[in-house]
Design a protein around this motif. Structure first.
Motif, mmCIF file in Angstrom:
data_model
loop_
_atom_site.group_PDB
_atom_site.id
_atom_site.type_symbol
_atom_site.label_atom_id
_atom_site.label_comp_id
_atom_site.label_asym_id
_atom_site.label_seq_id
_atom_site.Cartn_x
_atom_site.Cartn_y
_atom_site.Cartn_z
ATOM 1 N N VAL A 515 26.898 8.688 0.876
ATOM 2 C CA VAL A 515 25.801 9.270 1.652
ATOM 3 C C VAL A 515 24.465 8.673 1.215
ATOM 4 C CG1 VAL A 515 24.487 11.393 2.034
ATOM 5 C CG2 VAL A 515 26.971 11.412 2.239
ATOM 6 N N THR A 516 24.271 8.549 -0.082
ATOM 7 C CA THR A 516 23.029 7.973 -0.591
ATOM 8 C C THR A 516 22.841 6.543 -0.110
ATOM 9 O OG1 THR A 516 23.193 9.348 -2.582
ATOM 10 C CG2 THR A 516 21.729 7.448 -2.675
ATOM 11 N N GLN A 517 23.888 5.744 -0.199
ATOM 12 C CA GLN A 517 23.797 4.352 0.227
ATOM 13 C C GLN A 517 23.414 4.224 1.695
ATOM 14 O OE1 GLN A 517 27.664 2.774 -1.040
ATOM 15 N NE2 GLN A 517 26.534 1.288 -2.239
ATOM 16 N N PHE A 518 24.156 4.902 2.536
ATOM 17 C CA PHE A 518 23.907 4.734 3.971
ATOM 18 C C PHE A 518 22.624 5.425 4.408
ATOM 19 C CE2 PHE A 518 28.010 2.851 4.297
ATOM 20 C CZ PHE A 518 27.928 2.056 5.427
ATOM 21 N N ALA A 519 22.198 6.469 3.712
ATOM 22 C CA ALA A 519 20.906 7.079 4.028
ATOM 23 C C ALA A 519 19.781 6.080 3.757
ATOM 24 C CB ALA A 519 20.703 8.350 3.205
ATOM 25 N N MET A 520 19.848 5.389 2.617
ATOM 26 C CA MET A 520 18.836 4.377 2.306
ATOM 27 C C MET A 520 18.856 3.240 3.319
ATOM 28 S SD MET A 520 19.238 4.052 -1.839
ATOM 29 C CE MET A 520 18.857 5.402 -2.935
ATOM 30 N N SER A 521 20.049 2.768 3.638
ATOM 31 C CA SER A 521 20.176 1.628 4.548
ATOM 32 C C SER A 521 19.659 1.963 5.942
ATOM 33 C CB SER A 521 21.632 1.169 4.619
ATOM 34 O OG SER A 521 22.112 0.808 3.351
ATOM 35 N N THR A 522 20.071 3.109 6.476
ATOM 36 C CA THR A 522 19.632 3.471 7.818
ATOM 37 C C THR A 522 18.145 3.818 7.852
ATOM 38 O OG1 THR A 522 20.458 5.726 7.369
ATOM 39 C CG2 THR A 522 21.887 4.244 8.600
ATOM 40 N N LEU A 523 17.630 4.363 6.758
ATOM 41 C CA LEU A 523 16.190 4.628 6.673
ATOM 42 C C LEU A 523 15.403 3.332 6.801
ATOM 43 C CD1 LEU A 523 13.784 6.536 6.071
ATOM 44 C CD2 LEU A 523 14.212 6.140 3.644
ATOM 45 N N ILE A 807 47.135 6.345 11.351
ATOM 46 C CA ILE A 807 46.807 6.258 9.925
ATOM 47 C C ILE A 807 45.390 5.726 9.736
ATOM 48 C CG2 ILE A 807 47.391 5.081 7.777
ATOM 49 C CD1 ILE A 807 50.325 5.229 8.632
ATOM 50 N N VAL A 808 45.009 4.714 10.527
ATOM 51 C CA VAL A 808 43.652 4.152 10.424
ATOM 52 C C VAL A 808 42.615 5.216 10.748
ATOM 53 C CG1 VAL A 808 42.042 2.475 11.402
ATOM 54 C CG2 VAL A 808 44.397 1.797 10.886
ATOM 55 N N VAL A 809 42.847 5.995 11.807
ATOM 56 C CA VAL A 809 41.913 7.055 12.179
ATOM 57 C C VAL A 809 41.831 8.108 11.082
ATOM 58 C CG1 VAL A 809 41.510 8.963 13.783
ATOM 59 C CG2 VAL A 809 42.170 6.710 14.659
ATOM 60 N N THR A 810 42.977 8.472 10.522
ATOM 61 C CA THR A 810 42.997 9.480 9.455
ATOM 62 C C THR A 810 42.183 9.021 8.239
ATOM 63 O OG1 THR A 810 45.179 10.246 10.154
ATOM 64 C CG2 THR A 810 44.483 10.809 7.919
ATOM 65 N N LEU A 811 42.368 7.763 7.851
ATOM 66 C CA LEU A 811 41.669 7.254 6.678
ATOM 67 C C LEU A 811 40.183 7.035 6.943
ATOM 68 C CD1 LEU A 811 44.303 4.639 5.426
ATOM 69 C CD2 LEU A 811 43.815 6.899 4.459
ATOM 70 N N SER A 812 39.806 6.724 8.200
ATOM 71 C CA SER A 812 38.405 6.400 8.512
ATOM 72 C C SER A 812 37.577 7.623 8.849
ATOM 73 C CB SER A 812 38.346 5.418 9.687
ATOM 74 O OG SER A 812 39.098 4.257 9.420
ATOM 75 N N ARG A 813 38.249 8.719 9.241
ATOM 76 C CA ARG A 813 37.536 9.892 9.739
ATOM 77 C C ARG A 813 36.569 10.463 8.700
ATOM 78 N NH1 ARG A 813 41.736 13.552 11.953
ATOM 79 N NH2 ARG A 813 42.274 13.711 9.731
ATOM 80 N N ASP A 814 37.011 10.557 7.457
ATOM 81 C CA ASP A 814 36.157 11.123 6.419
ATOM 82 C C ASP A 814 34.923 10.265 6.169
ATOM 83 O OD1 ASP A 814 37.897 13.216 6.136
ATOM 84 O OD2 ASP A 814 39.014 12.290 4.479
ATOM 85 N N PHE A 815 35.099 8.952 6.241
ATOM 86 C CA PHE A 815 33.953 8.068 6.012
ATOM 87 C C PHE A 815 32.922 8.197 7.131
ATOM 88 C CE2 PHE A 815 37.321 5.928 3.572
ATOM 89 C CZ PHE A 815 36.700 5.844 2.344
ATOM 90 N N VAL A 816 33.385 8.351 8.368
ATOM 91 C CA VAL A 816 32.459 8.519 9.494
ATOM 92 C C VAL A 816 31.648 9.808 9.322
ATOM 93 C CG1 VAL A 816 32.309 8.896 11.987
ATOM 94 C CG2 VAL A 816 33.868 7.167 11.069
ATOM 95 N N LYS A 817 32.286 10.861 8.825
ATOM 96 C CA LYS A 817 31.560 12.114 8.584
ATOM 97 C C LYS A 817 30.433 11.899 7.574
ATOM 98 C CE LYS A 817 35.499 15.208 9.472
ATOM 99 N NZ LYS A 817 36.445 16.187 8.858
ATOM 100 N N LEU A 818 30.730 11.133 6.529
ATOM 101 C CA LEU A 818 29.710 10.881 5.510
ATOM 102 C C LEU A 818 28.554 10.061 6.070
ATOM 103 C CD1 LEU A 818 32.030 10.111 2.459
ATOM 104 C CD2 LEU A 818 30.870 12.245 3.014
ATOM 105 N N VAL A 819 28.870 9.102 6.931
ATOM 106 C CA VAL A 819 27.810 8.305 7.556
ATOM 107 C C VAL A 819 26.940 9.192 8.441
ATOM 108 C CG1 VAL A 819 27.326 6.397 9.133
ATOM 109 C CG2 VAL A 819 29.129 6.161 7.434
ATOM 110 N N LEU A 820 27.554 10.137 9.146
ATOM 111 C CA LEU A 820 26.786 11.066 9.978
ATOM 112 C C LEU A 820 25.865 11.937 9.131
ATOM 113 C CD1 LEU A 820 29.537 12.172 12.541
ATOM 114 C CD2 LEU A 820 27.585 10.657 12.963
ATOM 115 N N ILE A 821 26.339 12.358 7.957
ATOM 116 C CA ILE A 821 25.482 13.129 7.041
ATOM 117 C C ILE A 821 24.304 12.271 6.584
ATOM 118 C CG2 ILE A 821 25.375 14.271 4.797
ATOM 119 C CD1 ILE A 821 28.305 15.088 5.209
ATOM 120 N N ALA A 822 24.600 10.992 6.266
ATOM 121 C CA ALA A 822 23.535 10.085 5.851
ATOM 122 C C ALA A 822 22.494 9.917 6.954
ATOM 123 C CB ALA A 822 24.136 8.726 5.476
ATOM 124 N N LEU A 823 22.946 9.808 8.192
ATOM 125 C CA LEU A 823 22.013 9.686 9.321
ATOM 126 C C LEU A 823 21.166 10.954 9.463
ATOM 127 C CD1 LEU A 823 24.342 7.994 11.955
ATOM 128 C CD2 LEU A 823 22.311 6.994 10.923
#
Length: 886
Positions: A515-523, A807-823
């Motif tokens: 979350v910290t990484q992508f918050a900085m990057s998107t900022l 399987i790809v969706v299952t593994l990627s879903r959590d990361f997308v949630k974190l990116v949304l929090i960062a945004l």
């Protein structure tokens, strides 16, 4: 189908490789592997692995005990340090991919941070070399005008003597009048030099070293002049300058050299080639008693223990005494007292802030907020690199867990393991720092050309900057390397060897980092897009004149501008490619001479305080710039009186004086008792004499046969632009052979107005790109960590019928949630920060929500692309292998 041959634990084989002699290793490993295969068939793979570990430990224990004894018996001896270094290098060599990714990320981050910190350090240390700098201030006027609150550093000539005479706590006070370079003559040789007019107290106020002469007497006489070291070498070569006579200015006033002063450093707000008495300035005798003649800056040095706020309070009676009329005019206009009770006040600006304050001192530095933004960007990028390091170290800790468990089971202490693992991290950080410094050496030329700076590596070797960067390096090493080492050293040996290694609450740590990484990057990405849009918007704004096809030529000091203008007109009179020629005192935009000047005229008209830009022009100025009069006419040679008390004003100026019929109206200062009046002969549309980013002032243009022409504008035909510049250069050698040709097109000059904004957008673009790249590297590491921990889960899902896309969706879903929090964190911060930045501009964009939507979609796609590499690879793995892995 024949099943795959069972593979013994790799960590056990590494242990053999570390401690067993090479000539015995191959035979010993072969025997152990055969025994392992036999035990798998007899008792199963899980129990066979434990037996394999037992056999390996039995062979290496004598070697380990001997080595541990020599390495750990004395924590301070050289053997232990050599062992740490040797093992660290061996581990890094065996994990070249891991080491390379970390070194690349850290070297890029250190390179960017060193550059940005270098810029910030130089800006923040301006004027810091003066002794007692905390007691030196610049005076400025505060006006709480209801139309616009203003701060100005321009002072009237009688202020300083009165201020010093009435306030004994002022130890020294000096007026500083600097402007264009002056023509200096010595024995038939001519030089363009910046002569600053000032008071004798200048040498008491400031700590510029005086190489020759006495501070007490160097500026005692009106004919005295103190020259810089560089000017002394340029003008006098090997001669001793003291006592020599110089002729300065168009009137060739004679000065005697009485001192040599060191050159002003590049981080000084005051620059000079020579210092002379302010009494020698033009029109000094006429203006010395005028409280309306705003001509210079004033610096004072107060006694020790004098508080700035208390001293400003003691200045209120002084202001009421000498500026009562101004205060009354503001009150009549509707001005109210501010929070400090002032309608109009004389206040103080700290010397350390002079460089950043463009309103008070015409500072050339970037706004202080931009400096803090640069530091913030550097910290962002370095933080992202540190997060990557931590992520990859933690991901690697699971592959090294059994190594740590074995070492602990053989007697290694926690602090010894910490130092060992930390030494590997320190080596990677040091290598990244060295490569980053090398990149600076290679890229400093590109950096200077891109951001139009003049940095050299000498700035990086200042003690303060070195201490700053050593502190940053130690902090990065401690945080990025120390945390993973501390976590790995805490592993429980028994749990590790049972394969039950885990970090406490790894999900919280992992999620926080991503979350910290992508918050900085998107900022940074949002700020970059908004900054670029603002620069483009300002460039597209109409400036009020036709900037195309106009060549701007600085005259310089070695030629008479009026004479050159006359010769050029005669030379180009019959040239069909030349449409108009004119002259002026102020350039439009920033030309090749990089000089920006401003002349203002303030007066009281019918009780109203009016400040206008005062612009000297010559005939055909409006024609050259394609400015059409709204009323009246332009200056015309047919009217001889146009050069005496006649002005052409902009529309806003006409509105300011409430003239319903401005043509023929007269402007007169209420305080002027001579009856002198200025007639308006023309009104033109408002145009930008300075950057669109600045608030436009009304303009009054006047014609004068006595004042100098500093710039010549030539409008040429569209079909011959390139040829016109070359031809103009040839003609310039004929009409002004003593002056260098520095011609440029006016549209290029206008682009120079946005130099700071463009540099900021470039910095944001570079930072956002680097931040996103480093964030992807970090996400790559996190995905590797998570998928390694979920290997068996993936195998079970495949056995139960899950498809690869599932399987790809299952593994990627959590990361997308974190990116949304960062945004969700970054978008409000970007909006608030850029709104505040845009408030500094008179002409500004409206931030569109689609900017944030676009950045958000791009961030999600980048995250998915990064994670999908590992997800697809894991989903395609044979489930049998996944279920057998440990």
């Amino acid at each position: 189908m024949k099943p795959d041959r069972p593979t013994p634990p790799r960590a056990a084989d590494r242990l053999l490789e570390w401690f067993v002699a090479p000539h015995l290793l191959e035979t010993l490993q072969g025997d152990l592997h055969e025994e392992f295969a036999y035990q798998v068939e007899r008792i199963g793979e899980s129990r066979a692995q434990w037996r394999y570990w037992r056999d390996v430990l039995g062979f290496v224990r004598p070697y380990v005990m001997k080595r541990e004894k020599s390495e750990y018996s004395n924590p301070t001896n050289a053997d232990m340090i050599r062992s740490y270094i040797k093992i660290a290098l061996r581990n890094l060599w065996r994990s070249k991919g891991y080491a390379a990714v970390n070194v690349v990320g850290l070297s890029v981050a250190f390179c960017i941070c060193l550059f940005l910190f270098l810029v910030a350090y130089r800006q923040l240390t301006f004027d810091s070399f003066h002794k007692d700098g905390d007691r030196i201030f610049q005076t400025y006027f505060f006006s709480n005008d209801p139309d616009r609150v203003s701060r100005t550093g321009g002072m009237p000539l009688p202020l300083t003597p009165a201020l010093k005479g009435e306030h004994p706590e002022i130890e020294a006070a000096a007026r500083v009048m600097s402007g264009r370079t002056s023509l200096v003559e010595y024995r038939g040789k001519y030089f363009d030099k910046m002569v600053v007019q000032t008071d004798p107290d200048f040498l008491k106020l400031f700590s510029f070293p005086l190489l020759k002469g006495s501070r007490e007497v160097a500026l005692r006489d009106l004919s005295s002049i103190v020259i810089s070291e560089t000017m002394a070498k340029a003008v006098f070569a090997d001669e001793d300058p003291i006592g020599k006579r110089l002729l300065i200015g168009s009137d060739k006033k004679q000065y005697i050299v009485t001192g040599i002063i060191a050159d002003s450093p590049d981080n000084s707000s005051i620059h000079y080639d020579a210092l002379a008495r302010i009494e020698t300035a033009p029109n000094y005798q006429n203006d010395k008693d005028s409280w309306q003649a705003i001509t210079h800056w004033v610096f004072i040095k107060v006694a020790p223990q004098v508080d700035q706020a208390a001293f400003e309070a003691r200045l209120k009676p002084f202001t009421q005494k000498y500026f009562a009329g101004t205060v009354q005019d503001l009150i009549k206009k509707g001005a109210k007292a501010d929070e400090r009770g002032d309608v109009f006040a004389l206040r103080l600006q700290k010397l350390a802030n002079v460089h950043f304050d463009r309103d008070v001192s015409d500072g050339k530095g970037a706004p202080i907020a931009l400096i803090y933004v640069l530091i913030g960007i550097a910290v962002f990028i370095l933080s992202i690199a540190c997060i990557n390091f931590i992520n990859m170290s933690i991901a690697r800790s699971f592959t090294r867990a059994k190594e740590v468990g074995v070492r602990k089971s053989l007697g290694a202490l926690r602090n010894q393991l910490f130092v060992q693992i930390w030494s590997e991290s320190t080596f990677i950080c040091l290598l990244g720092f060295i490569i980053g410094a090398a990149l600076i050496y290679l890229l400093i030329g590109t950096f200077n050309s891109t951001f139009q700076t003049k940095f050299t590596l000498t700035h990086a070797f200042q003690p303060g900057f070195i201490a700053w960067m050593v502190g940053v390096f130690l902090l990065v090493t401690l945080v990025a390397g120390g945390y993973p080492a501390w976590q790995m050293a805490k592993f429980n040996a028994v749990e590790v060897l049972k394969g039950k290694v885990s970090l406490k609450r790894p999900g919280l740590l992992r999620n926080s980092l991503i979350v910290t990484q992508f918050a900085m990057s998107t900022l940074l990405a949002c700020c970059t897009i908004i900054a670029i849009q603002q620069v483009d918007y300002m460039r597209q704004q109409p400036v009020g004149f036709d900037k195309e096809q106009v060549i701007s030529i600085p005259v310089g000091n070695q030629a008479n501008g009026r004479q050159v203008l006359g010769r050029l007109r005669n030379r180009l009179a019959n040239d069909p490619t030349v449409l108009a020629v004119t002259g002026t005192s102020i350039n439009l935009g920033k030309g090749k001479d990089r000089v920006t000047s401003r002349s203002t005229f303030g007066f009281t008209y019918k009780g109203k305080q009016i400040v206008t830009d005062w612009l000297l022009v010559d005939y055909d100025y409006l024609k050259t710039l394609n400015i059409k009069p709204l009323a009246g006419r332009d200056f015309d040679p047919a009217y001889a009186v146009d050069s005496v008390n006649r002005v052409v004003v902009t529309e806003s100026m006409a509105k300011l004086i409430d003239a319903k019929h401005p043509i023929g109206a007269f402007i007169k200062d209420d305080s002027d008792t001579t009856g002198l009046k200025t007639e308006i002969i023309g009104v033109i549309p408002d145009f930008h004499l300075y950057s669109v980013a600045d608030e436009a002032r009304p303009i009054a243009m006047h014609l004068s046969n006595r004042e100098d022409i500093h710039y010549i504008f030539v409008r040429v035909a569209t079909q011959s632009l390139a040829q016109s510049m070359d031809r103009m250069k040839q003609i310039w050698r004929e009409v002004a052979p003593q002056s260098e040709f520095l011609g440029s097109f006016l549209d290029e000059n206008v682009d120079g107005w946005y130099q700071n904004e463009e540099a900021m957008s470039k910095i944001f673009s570079l930072a956002a790109s680097i931040a996103m790249l480093l964030s992807c590297l970090g996400l790559f590491a996190i995905a590797l960590l998570v998928i390694e921990q979920r290997t068996k889960e993936i195998g079970i899902r495949k056995v139960l019928g899950a498809s690869v896309p599932n399987i790809v969706v299952t593994l990627s879903r959590d990361f997308v949630k974190l990116v949304l929090i960062a945004l969700a964190i970054a978008v409000p911060l970007a909006w608030l920060g850029m709104q505040k930045w845009l408030d500094n501009y008179a002409e500004r964009i409206t931030i569109s929500i689609w900017i944030f939507v676009g950045v958000g979609v791009a961030a999600i796609l980048v995250a998915l692309a990064t994670v999908s590499f590992h997800s697809i690879k894991a989903a395609l793995m044979n489930p049998v292998k996944s279920l057998r892995s440990e």
